[in-house]
Design an enzyme around this catalytic site. Sequence first.
Site, PDB file in Angstrom:
ATOM      1  N   VAL A  11      38.722  58.427  41.216  1.00 22.61           N
ATOM      2  CA  VAL A  11      38.219  59.453  42.126  1.00 22.61           C
ATOM      3  C   VAL A  11      37.689  58.825  43.408  1.00 22.61           C
ATOM      4  O   VAL A  11      38.040  59.252  44.518  1.00 22.61           O
ATOM      5  CB  VAL A  11      37.115  60.287  41.421  1.00 22.61           C
ATOM      6  CG1 VAL A  11      36.461  61.252  42.389  1.00 22.61           C
ATOM      7  CG2 VAL A  11      37.700  61.031  40.239  1.00 22.61           C
ATOM      8  N   GLU A 150      35.720  67.405  42.212  1.00 20.18           N
ATOM      9  CA  GLU A 150      37.102  67.020  42.505  1.00 20.18           C
ATOM     10  C   GLU A 150      38.034  67.689  41.501  1.00 20.18           C
ATOM     11  O   GLU A 150      37.651  67.907  40.358  1.00 20.18           O
ATOM     12  CB  GLU A 150      37.241  65.492  42.466  1.00 20.18           C
ATOM     13  CG  GLU A 150      36.709  64.809  41.219  1.00 20.18           C
ATOM     14  CD  GLU A 150      37.692  64.740  40.073  1.00 20.18           C
ATOM     15  OE1 GLU A 150      38.875  65.005  40.317  1.00 20.18           O
ATOM     16  OE2 GLU A 150      37.260  64.445  38.947  1.00 20.18           O
ATOM     17  N   PHE A 151      39.244  68.001  41.975  1.00 23.48           N
ATOM     18  CA  PHE A 151      40.250  68.582  41.084  1.00 23.48           C
ATOM     19  C   PHE A 151      41.498  67.710  41.113  1.00 23.48           C
ATOM     20  O   PHE A 151      42.626  68.190  41.225  1.00 23.48           O
ATOM     21  CB  PHE A 151      40.569  70.024  41.508  1.00 23.48           C
ATOM     22  CG  PHE A 151      39.338  70.910  41.543  1.00 23.48           C
ATOM     23  CD1 PHE A 151      38.732  71.317  40.361  1.00 23.48           C
ATOM     24  CD2 PHE A 151      38.766  71.293  42.751  1.00 23.48           C
ATOM     25  CE1 PHE A 151      37.586  72.107  40.382  1.00 23.48           C
ATOM     26  CE2 PHE A 151      37.628  72.087  42.782  1.00 23.48           C
ATOM     27  CZ  PHE A 151      37.034  72.497  41.591  1.00 23.48           C
ATOM     28  N   ARG A 153      44.291  65.233  39.752  1.00 23.77           N
ATOM     29  CA  ARG A 153      44.945  64.807  38.509  1.00 23.77           C
ATOM     30  C   ARG A 153      45.384  63.370  38.672  1.00 23.77           C
ATOM     31  O   ARG A 153      45.958  63.014  39.711  1.00 23.77           O
ATOM     32  CB  ARG A 153      46.188  65.669  38.241  1.00 23.77           C
ATOM     33  CG  ARG A 153      45.894  67.102  37.894  1.00 23.77           C
ATOM     34  CD  ARG A 153      47.113  67.958  38.077  1.00 23.77           C
ATOM     35  NE  ARG A 153      47.572  67.928  39.474  1.00 23.77           N
ATOM     36  CZ  ARG A 153      48.689  68.486  39.924  1.00 23.77           C
ATOM     37  NH1 ARG A 153      49.489  69.099  39.109  1.00 23.77           N
ATOM     38  NH2 ARG A 153      49.016  68.417  41.203  1.00 23.77           N
ATOM     39  N   LYS A 220      33.589  73.239  38.064  1.00 29.07           N
ATOM     40  CA  LYS A 220      34.325  72.060  37.601  1.00 29.07           C
ATOM     41  C   LYS A 220      34.460  72.039  36.079  1.00 29.07           C
ATOM     42  O   LYS A 220      35.557  71.943  35.528  1.00 29.07           O
ATOM     43  CB  LYS A 220      33.601  70.794  38.090  1.00 29.07           C
ATOM     44  CG  LYS A 220      34.085  69.525  37.492  1.00 29.07           C
ATOM     45  CD  LYS A 220      35.488  69.199  37.941  1.00 29.07           C
ATOM     46  CE  LYS A 220      36.044  68.047  37.146  1.00 29.07           C
ATOM     47  NZ  LYS A 220      37.251  67.509  37.681  1.00 29.07           N
ATOM     48  N   GLY A 269      52.073  69.602  22.493  1.00 28.30           N
ATOM     49  CA  GLY A 269      52.317  68.178  22.296  1.00 28.30           C
ATOM     50  C   GLY A 269      51.366  67.560  21.308  1.00 28.30           C
ATOM     51  O   GLY A 269      50.932  68.217  20.350  1.00 28.30           O
ATOM     52  N   CYS A 276      39.077  62.858  31.264  1.00 29.09           N
ATOM     53  CA  CYS A 276      38.439  64.076  31.773  1.00 29.09           C
ATOM     54  C   CYS A 276      38.298  65.156  30.711  1.00 29.09           C
ATOM     55  O   CYS A 276      37.188  65.516  30.335  1.00 29.09           O
ATOM     56  CB  CYS A 276      39.227  64.592  32.973  1.00 29.09           C
ATOM     57  SG  CYS A 276      39.325  63.374  34.279  1.00 29.09           S
ATOM     58  N   LYS A 336      49.263  60.327  29.982  1.00 27.69           N
ATOM     59  CA  LYS A 336      50.241  61.230  30.590  1.00 27.69           C
ATOM     60  C   LYS A 336      51.096  60.386  31.541  1.00 27.69           C
ATOM     61  O   LYS A 336      50.737  59.220  31.813  1.00 27.69           O
ATOM     62  CB  LYS A 336      49.553  62.377  31.322  1.00 27.69           C
ATOM     63  CG  LYS A 336      48.739  61.944  32.512  1.00 27.69           C
ATOM     64  CD  LYS A 336      48.245  63.166  33.227  1.00 27.69           C
ATOM     65  CE  LYS A 336      47.859  62.837  34.644  1.00 27.69           C
ATOM     66  NZ  LYS A 336      47.561  64.010  35.426  1.00 27.69           N
TER      67      LYS A 336
END
Length: 461
Positions: A11, A150-151, A153, A220, A269, A276, A336
Site C-alpha cells: 500500500v 485504500e481499495f 488489489r 473499508k 475455489g 486483507c 491469487k
Amino acid sequence: MKISVIGAGYVGLTTAACLAQVGHDVFCSESDLEKLAKLEAGVMPLFEPHLEDVINSVRKAGRLCFGSTEEAIAWGEAIFICVGTPPLANGDADLSAIEEVARMIAKHASGYRLVIEKSTVPVQTGGQLQKHLSVHSKNGLSYDVASNPEFLREGSSVQDFLHPDRIVIGVDSPRAEGLLRQIYEPIIHQMFTCPIHANCPQRSQPVFLATDTNSAELIKHASNSFLAMKISFINMVANLCEVVGADVTKVAQGMGLDPRIGAAFLNPGIGFGGFCFPKDVQAFIRIAEKSGCDFSLLREVEKINQHRVEHFIEKIRKELWVVRGKKIAVWGLAFKPNTDDVRFAPSIAIVKALLAEGSVIRAYDPEAVEKARVLLPDVTYCADAYQAAEGADAIVVLTEWDEFRKLDWTRLATLVERPLIIDGRNALPPQELAAHGFHYIGIGGVAATPEAVQSLARATA
Ligand code: UGA
C-alpha cells in the site's frame, strides 16, 4: 504538494509512487533497514505489476525519495500512515505500528500536519490518533486526522490507485477535506500521464466521497467483509452443485446477470486468502463484538472459508485413493495471480496437508517461489509448469495464473504418470483437456472426462 508516506509495503509503495506520478513531491519511509537499503539501491522488495517502472521514472524525475521515518515526518504537510496492522491472536488488529508512528509525529513534527490513516484500521482509530497526538505533541504541533481507506488489489494496485471507482475520505475539518481534494485533484480529473497505457482507455472520473472519520473507517472493513461474504456464499453454492449435479459456473453466471448482484467475486475455489480478507473479516467480527453487535453472519463466512482447504484435500483423496507416496504437481502458490504474496494463501495450507499425508510435491509458481520456499522447505520447486508435471499422479491448480491456460496440452499429456487435473480455481478449459486425454475435476460440479468427450463426439457425428 509535499507528501510523506510512512511504510513501504504494497500500500505504502503504491501510494508513494502513484502520488509522485501525478505530480506531488513524495518522501517514503521504511523502518526495515534491509528493505530501505534495497529501495534506495533501486531493488524492488516485492512484485507488483507496473510499480517498479513507476518508481524508477518518478525517482529519475526527482519526485520520490526514500529514507527514515524522522525524515518523512519533517518533510510532508500531509503524512499518509501505511504501516501494517496484522492480526493479533484474538483477531483484533494489532495497532502498535500505528501508535508508534503517531508518537513519533507528536515528538518530531512542528507546525501543521494532516495525518492520514491509510492502513486498514478499526472504526474509532482516528479518534485514538487525535488523542495520542494531543497528549504527546511537544513542538507546538497543530494537526488534523483523516481517514482515507485504500481499495487496492494486489496485482493491480497501480491501476486501482490511478483509476479508482471511488476515493473515500473521512474528515472532521474543512482544512483536511481541502488538502485531500488537492492531493487527489489530478486523479479526480484524470489529469496525469498514465504509466500503464499510452492512450489510457480508463479515464472515467471517480466518485469523491467525503464522510466523517468513523464512517470512512467502517466503509473499508464493511467493503472487504462484504466481498468475502460473496466468495463464501458462492463456495457454499458450489458445494451444493457438487451434490445435486449442477454447474456452479452457470449458476454464478445466471446470478451475476442481475445488476443488483453483479458478476464479480462469484468465482468459487479453495477460499479467499492474502493479507486483507482473512484478517479484515476477523477484525470486523471483533469490532462488532466489542460494540455489542453479534455479527454471526461473518463468523459463518470465516467458517466456510476455513473449510475450503479440507474440502479440496478430500477431492484429491477421493481421486488418488492413497495419497502417501503419490507425486503431486502443484501449479500456483501465490494467494491469487499477478502477485508473489503467499501470506494466508490457502495453497500453503493445502501443500502442508498433502506433505503431512506423505505425498511428494513438485511445485511451480511464476512469481511466488522465493516467498513460498520459506514456508514450504520440503517442496521441490520447478522452473515451469511442465517440469512440475513430470511423472505426476495428479496436477493440482491452486492459483489461476494466466500462463496455465496457454500450455501445450499434447506435450503435458506425455509428461504425466496419470492424466488427472484437480483444478481448485476452475481456471483451465475442461473440455479441451478431456479431449487431450485428461480427467478434469474442478469446483462446484465442473468436470470432464475423455470418455464423455468421445461419446459426445460420436453422438454428434
Ligand atoms: C482485497 C480487496 O479486493 C481490495 O479492494 C482491498 O483494498 C484489499 O483487499 C485490501 O484490503 O488491501 P486483495 O486482497 O489484493 O484485495 O485481493 P482480491 O482480489 O480481493 O482477492 C482476495 C482473495 O479472494 C484471493 O485469495 C482470491 O483468490 C479470492 N477470491 C476473489 C475468490 O476466491 N473468488 C473471487 O471471486 C474473488
